[in-house]
Design a protein around this motif. Sequence first.
Motif, PDB file in Angstrom:
ATOM      1  N   ALA A  16       0.804  -1.223   0.000  1.00 45.43           N
ATOM      2  CA  ALA A  16       0.000   0.000   0.000  1.00 45.43           C
ATOM      3  C   ALA A  16       0.838   1.275   0.000  1.00 45.43           C
ATOM      4  N   ILE A  17       1.958   1.277   0.681  1.00 44.53           N
ATOM      5  CA  ILE A  17       2.728   2.516   0.798  1.00 44.53           C
ATOM      6  C   ILE A  17       3.186   3.024  -0.571  1.00 44.53           C
ATOM      7  N   PRO A  18       3.826   2.212  -1.418  1.00 48.70           N
ATOM      8  CA  PRO A  18       4.194   2.753  -2.736  1.00 48.70           C
ATOM      9  C   PRO A  18       2.984   3.056  -3.624  1.00 48.70           C
ATOM     10  N   VAL A  19       1.884   2.339  -3.433  1.00 52.03           N
ATOM     11  CA  VAL A  19       0.691   2.574  -4.249  1.00 52.03           C
ATOM     12  C   VAL A  19       0.047   3.916  -3.899  1.00 52.03           C
ATOM     13  N   PHE A  20      -0.027   4.252  -2.615  1.00 51.43           N
ATOM     14  CA  PHE A  20      -0.695   5.472  -2.173  1.00 51.43           C
ATOM     15  C   PHE A  20       0.207   6.705  -2.208  1.00 51.43           C
ATOM     16  N   GLU A  21       1.512   6.502  -2.407  1.00 54.03           N
ATOM     17  CA  GLU A  21       2.444   7.621  -2.399  1.00 54.03           C
ATOM     18  C   GLU A  21       2.095   8.619  -3.497  1.00 54.03           C
ATOM     19  N   GLU A  22       1.979   9.904  -3.108  1.00 53.20           N
ATOM     20  CA  GLU A  22       1.667  11.008  -4.022  1.00 53.20           C
ATOM     21  C   GLU A  22       0.310  10.869  -4.715  1.00 53.20           C
ATOM     22  N   LEU A  23      -0.577  10.047  -4.164  1.00 56.68           N
ATOM     23  CA  LEU A  23      -1.906   9.888  -4.740  1.00 56.68           C
ATOM     24  C   LEU A  23      -2.818  11.052  -4.369  1.00 56.68           C
ATOM     25  N   LEU A  24      -2.649  11.586  -3.170  1.00 53.24           N
ATOM     26  CA  LEU A  24      -3.471  12.682  -2.672  1.00 53.24           C
ATOM     27  C   LEU A  24      -2.679  13.981  -2.654  1.00 53.24           C
ATOM     28  N   PRO A  25      -3.366  15.114  -2.533  1.00 51.13           N
ATOM     29  CA  PRO A  25      -2.663  16.395  -2.429  1.00 51.13           C
ATOM     30  C   PRO A  25      -1.771  16.448  -1.183  1.00 51.13           C
ATOM     31  N   ALA A  26      -0.845  17.378  -1.178  1.00 53.03           N
ATOM     32  CA  ALA A  26       0.231  17.478  -0.199  1.00 53.03           C
ATOM     33  C   ALA A  26      -0.160  17.282   1.276  1.00 53.03           C
ATOM     34  N   PRO A  27      -1.069  18.014   1.863  1.00 55.38           N
ATOM     35  CA  PRO A  27      -1.248  17.800   3.303  1.00 55.38           C
ATOM     36  C   PRO A  27      -1.840  16.425   3.619  1.00 55.38           C
ATOM     37  N   HIS A  28      -2.678  15.905   2.758  1.00 53.38           N
ATOM     38  CA  HIS A  28      -3.334  14.623   3.014  1.00 53.38           C
ATOM     39  C   HIS A  28      -2.411  13.448   2.717  1.00 53.38           C
ATOM     40  N   ASN A  29      -1.501  13.628   1.772  1.00 55.47           N
ATOM     41  CA  ASN A  29      -0.567  12.566   1.431  1.00 55.47           C
ATOM     42  C   ASN A  29       0.300  12.205   2.633  1.00 55.47           C
ATOM     43  N   ALA A  30       0.792  13.202   3.340  1.00 59.62           N
ATOM     44  CA  ALA A  30       1.646  12.949   4.512  1.00 59.62           C
ATOM     45  C   ALA A  30       0.870  12.214   5.601  1.00 59.62           C
ATOM     46  N   VAL A  31      -0.382  12.582   5.795  1.00 61.73           N
ATOM     47  CA  VAL A  31      -1.208  11.929   6.807  1.00 61.73           C
ATOM     48  C   VAL A  31      -1.429  10.457   6.454  1.00 61.73           C
ATOM     49  N   VAL A  32      -1.735  10.188   5.195  1.00 63.93           N
ATOM     50  CA  VAL A  32      -1.970   8.805   4.758  1.00 63.93           C
ATOM     51  C   VAL A  32      -0.682   7.989   4.852  1.00 63.93           C
ATOM     52  N   MET A  33       0.448   8.567   4.452  1.00 67.17           N
ATOM     53  CA  MET A  33       1.726   7.853   4.536  1.00 67.17           C
ATOM     54  C   MET A  33       2.071   7.534   5.988  1.00 67.17           C
ATOM     55  N   ASP A  34       1.856   8.491   6.883  1.00 68.05           N
ATOM     56  CA  ASP A  34       2.097   8.248   8.319  1.00 68.05           C
ATOM     57  C   ASP A  34       1.215   7.123   8.834  1.00 68.05           C
ATOM     58  N   LEU A  35      -0.057   7.145   8.439  1.00 63.65           N
ATOM     59  CA  LEU A  35      -0.984   6.118   8.896  1.00 63.65           C
ATOM     60  C   LEU A  35      -0.578   4.737   8.389  1.00 63.65           C
ATOM     61  N   LEU A  36      -0.248   4.629   7.115  1.00 63.36           N
ATOM     62  CA  LEU A  36       0.157   3.338   6.565  1.00 63.36           C
ATOM     63  C   LEU A  36       1.439   2.819   7.214  1.00 63.36           C
ATOM     64  N   PHE A  37       2.415   3.702   7.421  1.00 60.38           N
ATOM     65  CA  PHE A  37       3.661   3.283   8.069  1.00 60.38           C
ATOM     66  C   PHE A  37       3.416   2.835   9.506  1.00 60.38           C
ATOM     67  N   MET A  70      -4.539   7.569  13.699  1.00 62.24           N
ATOM     68  CA  MET A  70      -5.881   7.296  13.175  1.00 62.24           C
ATOM     69  C   MET A  70      -6.804   8.490  13.426  1.00 62.24           C
ATOM     70  N   ARG A  71      -6.735   9.049  14.622  1.00 65.12           N
ATOM     71  CA  ARG A  71      -7.562  10.217  14.918  1.00 65.12           C
ATOM     72  C   ARG A  71      -7.161  11.420  14.057  1.00 65.12           C
ATOM     73  N   ARG A  72      -5.867  11.579  13.807  1.00 63.37           N
ATOM     74  CA  ARG A  72      -5.410  12.663  12.933  1.00 63.37           C
ATOM     75  C   ARG A  72      -5.949  12.460  11.514  1.00 63.37           C
ATOM     76  N   PHE A  73      -5.906  11.225  11.032  1.00 63.88           N
ATOM     77  CA  PHE A  73      -6.440  10.915   9.710  1.00 63.88           C
ATOM     78  C   PHE A  73      -7.934  11.231   9.645  1.00 63.88           C
ATOM     79  N   LEU A  74      -8.675  10.829  10.664  1.00 61.08           N
ATOM     80  CA  LEU A  74     -10.111  11.105  10.685  1.00 61.08           C
ATOM     81  C   LEU A  74     -10.398  12.601  10.733  1.00 61.08           C
ATOM     82  N   ARG A  75      -9.615  13.313  11.521  1.00 64.08           N
ATOM     83  CA  ARG A  75      -9.840  14.750  11.711  1.00 64.08           C
ATOM     84  C   ARG A  75      -9.438  15.566  10.479  1.00 64.08           C
ATOM     85  N   GLU A  76      -8.281  15.254   9.868  1.00 67.97           N
ATOM     86  CA  GLU A  76      -7.727  16.117   8.827  1.00 67.97           C
ATOM     87  C   GLU A  76      -8.039  15.671   7.398  1.00 67.97           C
ATOM     88  N   THR A  77      -8.220  14.381   7.182  1.00 67.46           N
ATOM     89  CA  THR A  77      -8.316  13.897   5.806  1.00 67.46           C
ATOM     90  C   THR A  77      -9.699  13.395   5.438  1.00 67.46           C
TER      91      THR A  77
END
Length: 145
Positions: A16-37, A70-77
């Motif tokens: 999932a990490i390489p698949v989702f990388e740069e898929l979303l705009p900048a602020p959301h991409n970092a949140v998703v990458m953090d969550l997956l890691f 997870m809470r950050r992902f729910l709140r921000e993305t």
Amino acid sequence: MKKLAAHNYEDLLQCAIPVFEELLPAPHNAVVMDLLFTCATWHGLAKLRMHTDHTLQILDQMTVDLGQTMRRFLRETCGTIETRELPRETAARNRRSAAGKNKKQAPTTPSFQEGSSDSKARKTSSKAGKKKAAITAPIQEAPSN
């Protein structure tokens, strides 16, 4: 992909990490990458068959980090990305509701047209039962003999 086992979850996380990388705009991409890691790290620690005191401390900290991420992902993305049900999900929901209303009468087959009027927008809630219970549940220690 129904009835996944733990090894399937691990395989999905690793891919999932390489698949989702740069898929979303900048602020959301970092949140998703953090969550997956964080999910991949937590899963790797949780599947260990033998723990030391040190690995248990790391797992405890990763569990806290997972909840915070997870809470950050729910709140921000989640609130900023519009999602819709797939046609098959809409059809399944319609079948369930028809079966619940009238069990004697066979449910009608709904249309599978994209963007049908009965397709619902999905909303992710921070009050989701299973997710919240899994993240915020206190860790119980095994009783000593």
